[in-house]
Design a protein around this motif. Structure first.
Motif, PDB file in Angstrom:
ATOM      1  N   SER A  15      64.847   2.200 -20.177  1.00 27.63           N
ATOM      2  CA  SER A  15      66.097   2.912 -19.894  1.00 27.63           C
ATOM      3  C   SER A  15      67.134   2.694 -20.984  1.00 27.63           C
ATOM      4  CB  SER A  15      66.673   2.477 -18.543  1.00 27.63           C
ATOM      5  OG  SER A  15      66.992   1.087 -18.551  1.00 27.63           O
ATOM      6  N   ILE A  16      67.141   1.517 -21.602  1.00 27.35           N
ATOM      7  CA  ILE A  16      68.085   1.257 -22.694  1.00 27.35           C
ATOM      8  C   ILE A  16      67.735   2.121 -23.900  1.00 27.35           C
ATOM      9  CG2 ILE A  16      69.071  -0.486 -24.210  1.00 27.35           C
ATOM     10  CD1 ILE A  16      69.753  -0.853 -21.244  1.00 27.35           C
ATOM     11  N   SER A  17      66.451   2.230 -24.203  1.00 23.68           N
ATOM     12  CA  SER A  17      66.016   3.075 -25.324  1.00 23.68           C
ATOM     13  C   SER A  17      66.351   4.534 -25.069  1.00 23.68           C
ATOM     14  CB  SER A  17      64.507   2.905 -25.553  1.00 23.68           C
ATOM     15  OG  SER A  17      64.179   1.562 -25.811  1.00 23.68           O
ATOM     16  N   VAL A  18      66.167   4.979 -23.832  1.00 17.95           N
ATOM     17  CA  VAL A  18      66.494   6.373 -23.480  1.00 17.95           C
ATOM     18  C   VAL A  18      67.977   6.629 -23.698  1.00 17.95           C
ATOM     19  CG1 VAL A  18      66.647   8.017 -21.575  1.00 17.95           C
ATOM     20  CG2 VAL A  18      64.573   6.657 -21.878  1.00 17.95           C
ATOM     21  N   GLY A  19      68.819   5.671 -23.280  1.00 20.54           N
ATOM     22  CA  GLY A  19      70.263   5.826 -23.490  1.00 20.54           C
ATOM     23  C   GLY A  19      70.623   5.930 -24.956  1.00 20.54           C
ATOM     24  N   LEU A  20      69.978   5.144 -25.803  1.00 23.54           N
ATOM     25  CA  LEU A  20      70.213   5.214 -27.239  1.00 23.54           C
ATOM     26  C   LEU A  20      69.781   6.563 -27.795  1.00 23.54           C
ATOM     27  CD1 LEU A  20      68.887   1.658 -28.193  1.00 23.54           C
ATOM     28  CD2 LEU A  20      71.283   2.383 -28.192  1.00 23.54           C
ATOM     29  N   GLU A  21      68.620   7.016 -27.358  1.00 27.85           N
ATOM     30  CA  GLU A  21      68.083   8.274 -27.879  1.00 27.85           C
ATOM     31  C   GLU A  21      68.949   9.465 -27.481  1.00 27.85           C
ATOM     32  OE1 GLU A  21      63.688  10.388 -28.299  1.00 27.85           O
ATOM     33  OE2 GLU A  21      63.941   8.587 -27.070  1.00 27.85           O
ATOM     34  N   GLN A  22      69.572   9.384 -26.320  1.00 26.32           N
ATOM     35  CA  GLN A  22      70.429  10.480 -25.861  1.00 26.32           C
ATOM     36  C   GLN A  22      71.700  10.609 -26.695  1.00 26.32           C
ATOM     37  OE1 GLN A  22      70.906   9.416 -21.734  1.00 26.32           O
ATOM     38  NE2 GLN A  22      69.181  10.677 -21.070  1.00 26.32           N
ATOM     39  N   VAL A  23      72.161   9.499 -27.246  1.00 28.96           N
ATOM     40  CA  VAL A  23      73.425   9.495 -27.982  1.00 28.96           C
ATOM     41  C   VAL A  23      73.229   9.683 -29.486  1.00 28.96           C
ATOM     42  CG1 VAL A  23      75.400   8.056 -28.625  1.00 28.96           C
ATOM     43  CG2 VAL A  23      74.627   8.125 -26.245  1.00 28.96           C
ATOM     44  N   LEU A  24      72.190   9.080 -30.036  1.00 29.71           N
ATOM     45  CA  LEU A  24      72.014   9.052 -31.490  1.00 29.71           C
ATOM     46  C   LEU A  24      71.228  10.274 -31.970  1.00 29.71           C
ATOM     47  CD1 LEU A  24      71.128   5.288 -32.010  1.00 29.71           C
ATOM     48  CD2 LEU A  24      73.334   6.408 -32.387  1.00 29.71           C
ATOM     49  N   LYS A  25      71.859  11.067 -32.809  1.00 28.87           N
ATOM     50  CA  LYS A  25      71.216  12.243 -33.385  1.00 28.87           C
ATOM     51  C   LYS A  25      71.256  12.109 -34.907  1.00 28.87           C
ATOM     52  CE  LYS A  25      70.822  13.792 -29.216  1.00 28.87           C
ATOM     53  NZ  LYS A  25      69.521  13.645 -28.523  1.00 28.87           N
ATOM     54  N   PRO A  26      70.110  12.191 -35.568  1.00 34.25           N
ATOM     55  CA  PRO A  26      70.088  11.968 -37.020  1.00 34.25           C
ATOM     56  C   PRO A  26      70.750  13.109 -37.786  1.00 34.25           C
ATOM     57  CG  PRO A  26      67.930  12.677 -36.244  1.00 34.25           C
ATOM     58  CD  PRO A  26      68.765  12.454 -35.017  1.00 34.25           C
ATOM     59  N   PRO A  27      71.425  12.778 -38.887  1.00 32.09           N
ATOM     60  CA  PRO A  27      71.971  13.823 -39.749  1.00 32.09           C
ATOM     61  C   PRO A  27      70.859  14.482 -40.561  1.00 32.09           C
ATOM     62  CG  PRO A  27      72.326  11.693 -40.754  1.00 32.09           C
ATOM     63  CD  PRO A  27      71.700  11.433 -39.414  1.00 32.09           C
ATOM     64  N   SER A  28      71.208  15.530 -41.249  1.00 27.46           N
ATOM     65  CA  SER A  28      70.233  16.205 -42.100  1.00 27.46           C
ATOM     66  C   SER A  28      69.661  15.232 -43.119  1.00 27.46           C
ATOM     67  CB  SER A  28      70.912  17.377 -42.823  1.00 27.46           C
ATOM     68  OG  SER A  28      70.013  18.015 -43.700  1.00 27.46           O
TER      69      SER A  28
END
Length: 224
Positions: A15-28
């Motif tokens: 669940s912690i990893s899912v929360g991180l993945e939901q917020v962090l979006k890589p730049p180009s």
């Protein structure tokens, strides 16, 4: 070819990893992958013992991955031993979210505090800041706990989470803080709870985002 960063959740709670993945979006030009500590490791890191056991649990699984990525973020808000262990095995940039947030806060004008989870972290993080900054700690006013565990940040009611974070943030501001660090990877994206309690003028530093941005900058400069 895109540069790659591995975001490491050293506990074994997806669940912690899912929360991180939901917020962090890589730049180009970048890709992010997410690693969760293998089963059998601590579900949450809430002591020196669980720091050490989580590092020992993760390191064997991470060593084969070091050649695949250009940078590594250890997403546990402590002076986590895994950060130091990985640096023994790679020359690529490795940073923990604790160090990233302290560096970001130190670059801003004003005094900073940490709002964290359990009370044990008040003394541990205070000691960590002193060790990291040495004599230059006059900008730091202390660590203030919410009393919530890491997993409670995702399982407790929204009211309880908001009130607990808000109470800790209010104590920090009362003690002179104008900058507040989110002192847990599970708090990623929760700056709204701080702002609700203490107002929009208080700066909020998310160590996860600060760490990713620092890695991106280093990689763009060729340190990979």
């Amino acid at each position: 070819m895109a540069s790659s960063i591995l975001i490491i959740n050293p506990n074994s709670s997806p669940s912690i990893s899912v929360g991180l993945e939901q917020v962090l979006k890589p730049p180009s030009g970048f890709t992010f992958d997410f690693f969760t500590g293998p089963a059998g490791g601590p579900l949450q890191i809430d002591s020196v013992t669980t720091e050490i056991t989580s590092a020992a649990n993760c390191l064997p699984a991470l060593l084969p991955l070091l050649s695949r990525y250009d940078g590594f973020l250890v997403a546990c808000y402590s002076d986590h031993p895994l950060t130091h262990a990985l640096r023994e095995h790679t020359t690529k940039p490795v940073i923990g979210i604790f160090q990233a947030s302290v560096l970001a806060s130190f670059a801003l004008t004003g005094k900073f505090a940490i709002v964290t989870t359990g009370k044990i972290w008040e003394s541990l993080l205070d000691e960590g800041v002193r060790a990291f900054l040495g004599a230059r700690t006059s900008q730091f006013v202390g660590t203030f706990s919410t009393g919530l565990g890491v997993l409670e940040l995702h399982s407790a009611s929204e009211d309880l989470i908001s009130n607990s974070i808000g109470t800790a943030a209010t104590k920090a501001v009362t003690n002179g803080a104008t900058i507040i660090c989110l002192g847990c990877a599970g708090m990623v994206g929760m700056e709204k709870n701080i702002k609700k309690a203490v107002g929009e003028k208080i700066k909020v530093v998310d160590g996860v985002i600060a760490g990713v941005e620092l890695l991106i900058g280093l990689i763009r400069q060729g340190y990979k």
